[in-house]
Write a protein that holds these residues in place. Structure first.
Motif, PDB file in Angstrom:
ATOM      1  N   CYS A  42       0.850  -1.190   0.000  1.00 35.89           N
ATOM      2  CA  CYS A  42       0.000   0.000   0.000  1.00 35.89           C
ATOM      3  C   CYS A  42       0.887   1.242   0.000  1.00 35.89           C
ATOM      4  CB  CYS A  42      -0.918  -0.009   1.213  1.00 35.89           C
ATOM      5  SG  CYS A  42      -2.043   1.407   1.291  1.00 35.89           S
ATOM      6  N   GLY A  43       1.522   1.517  -1.165  1.00 33.20           N
ATOM      7  CA  GLY A  43       2.234   2.779  -1.294  1.00 33.20           C
ATOM      8  C   GLY A  43       3.730   2.730  -1.419  1.00 33.20           C
ATOM      9  N   GLY A  44       4.328   1.540  -1.527  1.00 35.46           N
ATOM     10  CA  GLY A  44       5.759   1.483  -1.807  1.00 35.46           C
ATOM     11  C   GLY A  44       6.051   2.063  -3.185  1.00 35.46           C
ATOM     12  N   ILE A  45       7.290   2.516  -3.411  1.00 36.78           N
ATOM     13  CA  ILE A  45       7.597   3.212  -4.659  1.00 36.78           C
ATOM     14  C   ILE A  45       8.417   2.360  -5.619  1.00 36.78           C
ATOM     15  CG2 ILE A  45       7.496   5.439  -3.509  1.00 36.78           C
ATOM     16  CD1 ILE A  45      10.613   5.550  -3.907  1.00 36.78           C
ATOM     17  N   ALA A  46       8.427   2.801  -6.875  1.00 36.70           N
ATOM     18  CA  ALA A  46       9.217   2.184  -7.934  1.00 36.70           C
ATOM     19  C   ALA A  46       9.665   3.284  -8.894  1.00 36.70           C
ATOM     20  CB  ALA A  46       8.396   1.130  -8.679  1.00 36.70           C
ATOM     21  N   VAL A  47      10.655   2.967  -9.717  1.00 40.97           N
ATOM     22  CA  VAL A  47      11.082   3.847 -10.804  1.00 40.97           C
ATOM     23  C   VAL A  47      10.930   3.071 -12.099  1.00 40.97           C
ATOM     24  CG1 VAL A  47      13.050   5.022 -11.869  1.00 40.97           C
ATOM     25  CG2 VAL A  47      12.645   5.249  -9.416  1.00 40.97           C
ATOM     26  N   LYS A  48      10.344   3.709 -13.098  1.00 42.89           N
ATOM     27  CA  LYS A  48      10.076   3.051 -14.372  1.00 42.89           C
ATOM     28  C   LYS A  48      11.126   3.447 -15.401  1.00 42.89           C
ATOM     29  CE  LYS A  48       6.333   2.379 -17.741  1.00 42.89           C
ATOM     30  NZ  LYS A  48       4.974   2.800 -18.144  1.00 42.89           N
ATOM     31  N   GLN A  49      11.759   2.448 -16.001  1.00 41.37           N
ATOM     32  CA  GLN A  49      12.738   2.656 -17.074  1.00 41.37           C
ATOM     33  C   GLN A  49      12.477   1.632 -18.166  1.00 41.37           C
ATOM     34  OE1 GLN A  49      14.736   5.085 -17.287  1.00 41.37           O
ATOM     35  NE2 GLN A  49      15.505   5.730 -15.293  1.00 41.37           N
ATOM     36  N   ASN A  50      12.270   2.108 -19.397  1.00 42.28           N
ATOM     37  CA  ASN A  50      12.048   1.208 -20.540  1.00 42.28           C
ATOM     38  C   ASN A  50      10.940   0.196 -20.257  1.00 42.28           C
ATOM     39  OD1 ASN A  50      14.223   2.436 -21.980  1.00 42.28           O
ATOM     40  ND2 ASN A  50      15.669   1.152 -20.834  1.00 42.28           N
ATOM     41  N   ASP A  51       9.830   0.716 -19.729  1.00 43.34           N
ATOM     42  CA  ASP A  51       8.628  -0.077 -19.461  1.00 43.34           C
ATOM     43  C   ASP A  51       8.813  -1.121 -18.368  1.00 43.34           C
ATOM     44  OD1 ASP A  51       7.087   1.285 -21.344  1.00 43.34           O
ATOM     45  OD2 ASP A  51       7.794  -0.011 -22.969  1.00 43.34           O
ATOM     46  N   GLU A  52       9.875  -1.040 -17.604  1.00 43.57           N
ATOM     47  CA  GLU A  52      10.070  -1.934 -16.462  1.00 43.57           C
ATOM     48  C   GLU A  52      10.097  -1.117 -15.180  1.00 43.57           C
ATOM     49  OE1 GLU A  52      12.860  -5.169 -16.447  1.00 43.57           O
ATOM     50  OE2 GLU A  52      13.136  -5.018 -18.615  1.00 43.57           O
ATOM     51  N   PHE A  53       9.579  -1.735 -14.103  1.00 36.42           N
ATOM     52  CA  PHE A  53       9.568  -1.071 -12.806  1.00 36.42           C
ATOM     53  C   PHE A  53      10.664  -1.649 -11.920  1.00 36.42           C
ATOM     54  CE2 PHE A  53       5.335  -0.307 -14.426  1.00 36.42           C
ATOM     55  CZ  PHE A  53       5.075   1.008 -14.033  1.00 36.42           C
ATOM     56  N   TYR A  54      11.438  -0.762 -11.322  1.00 36.32           N
ATOM     57  CA  TYR A  54      12.541  -1.151 -10.454  1.00 36.32           C
ATOM     58  C   TYR A  54      12.268  -0.617  -9.045  1.00 36.32           C
ATOM     59  CZ  TYR A  54      14.979  -2.016 -14.866  1.00 36.32           C
ATOM     60  OH  TYR A  54      15.344  -2.474 -16.127  1.00 36.32           O
ATOM     61  N   SER A  77      19.587   2.445   0.893  1.00 38.56           N
ATOM     62  CA  SER A  77      20.802   2.424   0.101  1.00 38.56           C
ATOM     63  C   SER A  77      20.472   2.776  -1.344  1.00 38.56           C
ATOM     64  CB  SER A  77      21.446   1.027   0.137  1.00 38.56           C
ATOM     65  OG  SER A  77      21.864   0.702   1.442  1.00 38.56           O
ATOM     66  N   PRO A  78      21.435   3.337  -2.102  1.00 38.85           N
ATOM     67  CA  PRO A  78      21.200   3.572  -3.533  1.00 38.85           C
ATOM     68  C   PRO A  78      20.804   2.277  -4.234  1.00 38.85           C
ATOM     69  CG  PRO A  78      23.187   4.675  -2.803  1.00 38.85           C
ATOM     70  CD  PRO A  78      22.757   3.796  -1.668  1.00 38.85           C
ATOM     71  N   TRP A  79      19.987   2.386  -5.275  1.00 43.62           N
ATOM     72  CA  TRP A  79      19.543   1.209  -6.000  1.00 43.62           C
ATOM     73  C   TRP A  79      19.495   1.491  -7.496  1.00 43.62           C
ATOM     74  CZ3 TRP A  79      14.188   1.915  -7.564  1.00 43.62           C
ATOM     75  CH2 TRP A  79      13.514   2.941  -6.895  1.00 43.62           C
ATOM     76  N   SER A  80      19.523   0.437  -8.267  1.00 41.18           N
ATOM     77  CA  SER A  80      19.604   0.552  -9.722  1.00 41.18           C
ATOM     78  C   SER A  80      18.236   0.464 -10.353  1.00 41.18           C
ATOM     79  CB  SER A  80      20.498  -0.551 -10.301  1.00 41.18           C
ATOM     80  OG  SER A  80      21.826  -0.414  -9.827  1.00 41.18           O
ATOM     81  N   ALA A  81      18.031   1.304 -11.383  1.00 41.58           N
ATOM     82  CA  ALA A  81      16.821   1.259 -12.206  1.00 41.58           C
ATOM     83  C   ALA A  81      17.291   1.295 -13.654  1.00 41.58           C
ATOM     84  CB  ALA A  81      15.905   2.419 -11.889  1.00 41.58           C
ATOM     85  N   GLY A  82      17.499   0.125 -14.239  1.00 42.20           N
ATOM     86  CA  GLY A  82      18.072   0.074 -15.577  1.00 42.20           C
ATOM     87  C   GLY A  82      19.481   0.635 -15.567  1.00 42.20           C
ATOM     88  N   ASP A  83      19.713   1.665 -16.371  1.00 46.40           N
ATOM     89  CA  ASP A  83      21.029   2.292 -16.437  1.00 46.40           C
ATOM     90  C   ASP A  83      21.196   3.417 -15.417  1.00 46.40           C
ATOM     91  OD1 ASP A  83      21.688   0.633 -18.558  1.00 46.40           O
ATOM     92  OD2 ASP A  83      20.901   2.041 -20.062  1.00 46.40           O
ATOM     93  N   SER A  84      20.181   3.671 -14.624  1.00 46.09           N
ATOM     94  CA  SER A  84      20.225   4.775 -13.666  1.00 46.09           C
ATOM     95  C   SER A  84      20.476   4.273 -12.247  1.00 46.09           C
ATOM     96  CB  SER A  84      18.904   5.558 -13.690  1.00 46.09           C
ATOM     97  OG  SER A  84      18.644   6.092 -14.972  1.00 46.09           O
ATOM     98  N   THR A  85      21.126   5.114 -11.459  1.00 49.96           N
ATOM     99  CA  THR A  85      21.278   4.863 -10.028  1.00 49.96           C
ATOM    100  C   THR A  85      20.353   5.810  -9.272  1.00 49.96           C
ATOM    101  OG1 THR A  85      23.571   4.139 -10.237  1.00 49.96           O
ATOM    102  CG2 THR A  85      22.854   4.872  -8.063  1.00 49.96           C
TER     103      THR A  85
END
Length: 393
Positions: free
Chosen positions: A207-219, A244-252
């Motif tokens: 209920c409300g955790g976040i994600a980052v979307k890159q190239n149609d994938e959620f990280y 901690s920092p985390w990866s979303a495709g080619d992005s940190t």
């Protein structure tokens, strides 16, 4: 429907410092067409000049009849000195209510109120961080639970999703349920009259955790790495979680902090994410078995999911703070825990702000889903047009 509006000097028309031997009176104004009685607002310390030896704790807030209200002193800058007083006014539709700061006499006491807005780190259940008010309860999971999962140890949890604890009583249950857990790990999964934890999170956003979307994938990130409790009391709890920092495709993605507030009587926690490396983030609601109804209100900037849940019904929701809504998306997947209703949030000046929460039919807090969605619509209207506190002397 609670919202703390920190209206300091530049935001409060006509406020000036006055001696404490003169009562400080103020009005709270409501420009909306319905009564408001569930929002927590703050009277800043700048309204008064303390005499030598006085502290903010020498003052309470009274209504026009002189009745002292339930309040909470807060330390916004964490310097161990109170710098504001929270209270929860009742203000009529399109109207005003008057209040005044009252110096407490030797025999006067603030109305007692239990610490219903509560949060704490829970080392006895691995390393949860849990929070609650008189309506709802939540938890998230820490680094030990993550390590246990990665090492294949039993009892581990790897998720940055938000878990819902379905309570149906107004008094605090966190400590009570964890105490039962110590003797029986299954105890709070069974409703003994106060509610239960039967909300599945898994690797979902809960209920409300976040994600980052890159190239149609959620990280997504992993579990929180550290915490700091900021306040708890009768009207508000607040805390910070670090990641901690985390990866979303080619992005940190550098998610420096997630600050969470929960006010008395609110169904929704306020979540402020401080983040670098992404122009947008996506807050998600797990769709579980995909057997419910998703409602999107772009005007109100909210999304809700109403679903069968056990022998009852559950509605979860996300609502963007003004200036952060960038759309929504429903993602269906055949893989377990990957179906979500997402709220797209713009990252403005390094942060995104949204609200996440729920109602459970067994709690009796709303008559039906229609009443729940009206609550969300009114909550959105209140954010857009907050209560205004103005000094009148």
């Amino acid at each position: 429907m609670n919202k703390i509006h920190l209206l300091f000097l530049l935001a409060i028309v006509g406020i000036s410092c006055v001696p404490t031997d003169q009562p400080v009176s103020f009005v709270v104004s409501n420009a909306l067409s319905f009564e408001r009685n569930q929002e927590v607002i703050q009277v800043p310390i700048e309204l008064i000049v303390l005499k030598k030896g006085q502290q903010l704790e020498n003052f309470g807030i009274a209504d026009e009849m002189g009745n002292l209200l339930s309040i909470q002193y807060v330390d916004n800058n964490q310097d161990e000195i109170s710098d504001g007083i929270l209270f929860q006014p009742t203000v009529p539709a399109n109207g005003q209510s008057k209040f005044f700061l009252k110096e407490l006499g030797a025999e006067e006491e603030i109305p007692t109120s239990m610490e219903v807005c509560y949060s704490r780190f829970v080392p006895e259940r691995t390393d949860d961080y849990s929070w609650e008010n008189d309506k709802v309860a939540f938890r998230m999971f820490g680094p030990t639970a993550q390590q246990m999962k990665e090492e294949g140890a039993p009892g581990g949890t790897l998720t940055s999703g938000i878990d819902c604890w379905l309570k149906k009583v107004e008094y605090p249950i966190i400590n009570k349920w964890y105490k039962k857990y110590e003797s029986d790990p299954n105890a709070y999964h069974v409703d003994s009259g106060e509610g239960l934890d039967n909300f599945h999170v898994g690797i979902s956003r809960g209920c409300g955790g976040i994600a980052v979307k890159q190239n149609d994938e959620f990280y997504t990130s992993k579990n929180f790495t550290s915490f700091k409790t900021l306040s708890k009391g009768p009207l508000k709890t607040a805390f910070e979680l670090n990641y901690s920092p985390w990866s979303a495709g080619d992005s940190t993605i550098i998610e420096t902090t997630k600050k969470i507030n929960l006010d008395k009587s609110s169904q929704l926690s306020r979540i402020e994410v401080n983040v670098k490396g992404a122009k947008n983030i996506w807050a998600g609601l797990t769709l579980h078995e995909n057997d419910g109804q998703v409602t999107v209100d772009s005007l109100g900037a909210w999304v809700s999911y109403y679903q069968p849940h056990g022998d009852s019904y559950l509605a979860t929701a996300l609502l963007a703070a003004p200036g952060f809504f960038s759309g929504s998306e429903v993602v269906l997947s055949e893989e377990k825990d990957l179906s979500h209703a997402y709220l797209n949030l713009a990252v403005n000046e390094g942060k995104a702000v949204y609200y996440a929460g729920f109602y459970w039919q067994e709690s009796g807090q709303f008559e039906d889903n229609e009443a729940w969605e009206l609550y969300l619509t009114q909550f959105s209207a209140q954010l857009a047009d907050p209560l205004v506190l103005s000094q009148i002397n």
